[in-house]
Design a protein around this motif. Structure first.
Motif, PDB file in Angstrom:
ATOM      1  N   VAL A   1      46.985  31.862  47.438  1.00 40.02           N
ATOM      2  CA  VAL A   1      45.766  31.041  47.846  1.00 40.02           C
ATOM      3  C   VAL A   1      44.553  32.029  47.104  1.00 40.02           C
ATOM      4  O   VAL A   1      44.389  33.087  48.049  1.00 40.02           O
ATOM      5  N   GLU A   2      43.785  31.550  46.451  1.00 37.12           N
ATOM      6  CA  GLU A   2      42.696  32.181  45.899  1.00 37.12           C
ATOM      7  C   GLU A   2      41.413  31.712  46.816  1.00 37.12           C
ATOM      8  O   GLU A   2      41.269  30.713  46.900  1.00 37.12           O
ATOM      9  N   SER A   3      40.581  32.713  46.680  1.00 41.73           N
ATOM     10  CA  SER A   3      39.094  32.147  47.270  1.00 41.73           C
ATOM     11  C   SER A   3      38.150  33.306  46.932  1.00 41.73           C
ATOM     12  O   SER A   3      38.390  34.034  46.136  1.00 41.73           O
ATOM     13  N   GLY A   4      36.800  32.662  46.852  1.00 38.04           N
ATOM     14  CA  GLY A   4      35.610  33.488  46.388  1.00 38.04           C
ATOM     15  C   GLY A   4      35.030  33.187  45.218  1.00 38.04           C
ATOM     16  O   GLY A   4      33.853  33.667  44.731  1.00 38.04           O
TER      17      GLY A   4
ATOM     18  N   CYS B   1      42.949  37.103  47.022  1.00 34.77           N
ATOM     19  CA  CYS B   1      44.181  36.395  46.842  1.00 34.77           C
ATOM     20  C   CYS B   1      45.076  36.765  48.218  1.00 34.77           C
ATOM     21  O   CYS B   1      45.423  38.071  48.183  1.00 34.77           O
TER      22      CYS B   1
ATOM     23  N   THR C   1      40.695  29.567  41.377  1.00 32.17           N
ATOM     24  CA  THR C   1      39.400  29.358  41.893  1.00 32.17           C
ATOM     25  C   THR C   1      38.336  29.664  40.787  1.00 32.17           C
ATOM     26  O   THR C   1      38.464  30.389  39.916  1.00 32.17           O
TER      27      THR C   1
ATOM     28  N   LEU D   1      36.496  37.785  44.452  1.00 31.88           N
ATOM     29  CA  LEU D   1      37.550  37.066  44.602  1.00 31.88           C
ATOM     30  C   LEU D   1      38.640  37.642  45.445  1.00 31.88           C
ATOM     31  O   LEU D   1      39.027  38.805  45.313  1.00 31.88           O
TER      32      LEU D   1
END
Length: 127
Positions: free
Chosen positions: A5-8, A22, A121, A20
């Protein structure tokens, strides 16, 4: 089974920064490398940056286009990788995908060597 799951991601002005992240979950044993890729013209995935965990000799690798601007790092559990992005330019605009590679195989810059992928993302850099 492994989930990434990626974010940022987000919208920033040229010259700005993003970080970012992960996060991997599931059966993550045997992780060799984690990396970041983005779509590019004529390519499904373009290499951005990656790191591999080797006992006593962890290594990182960067695409020429981001060298000196991006920095990749991972934790000692080999389940998290971050990409610190600075001096962003509009050409960096893309969906950034996190990937995990298992096994001792050379070529962490090659997308087809990775075993698991996140959903991506979005990073947008305005002029």
């Amino acid at each position: 089974q492994v989930q990434l799951v990626e974010s940022g991601g987000g919208l920033v002005q040229a010259g700005g920064s993003l970080r970012l992240s992960c996060a991997a979950s599931g059966r993550t044993s045997g992780t060799y490398a984690m990396g970041w890729f983005r779509p590019a013209p004529g390519k499904e995935r373009e290499f951005v940056a990656a790191m591999k965990w080797i006992l006593g000799s962890d290594r990182t690798l960067y695409a020429d286009s981001v060298k000196g601007r991006f920095a990749i790092s991972g934790d000692n559990r080999k389940t998290t990788v971050t990409l610190q992005m600075s001096s962003l330019i509009p050409e960096d605009t893309a969906v950034y995908f996190c990937a995990m590679k298992r096994g001792l195989v050379d070529g962490i810059f090659q997308a087809n060597n990775y075993d698991y992928w996140g959903q991506g993302t979005q990073v947008t850099v305005s002029s």
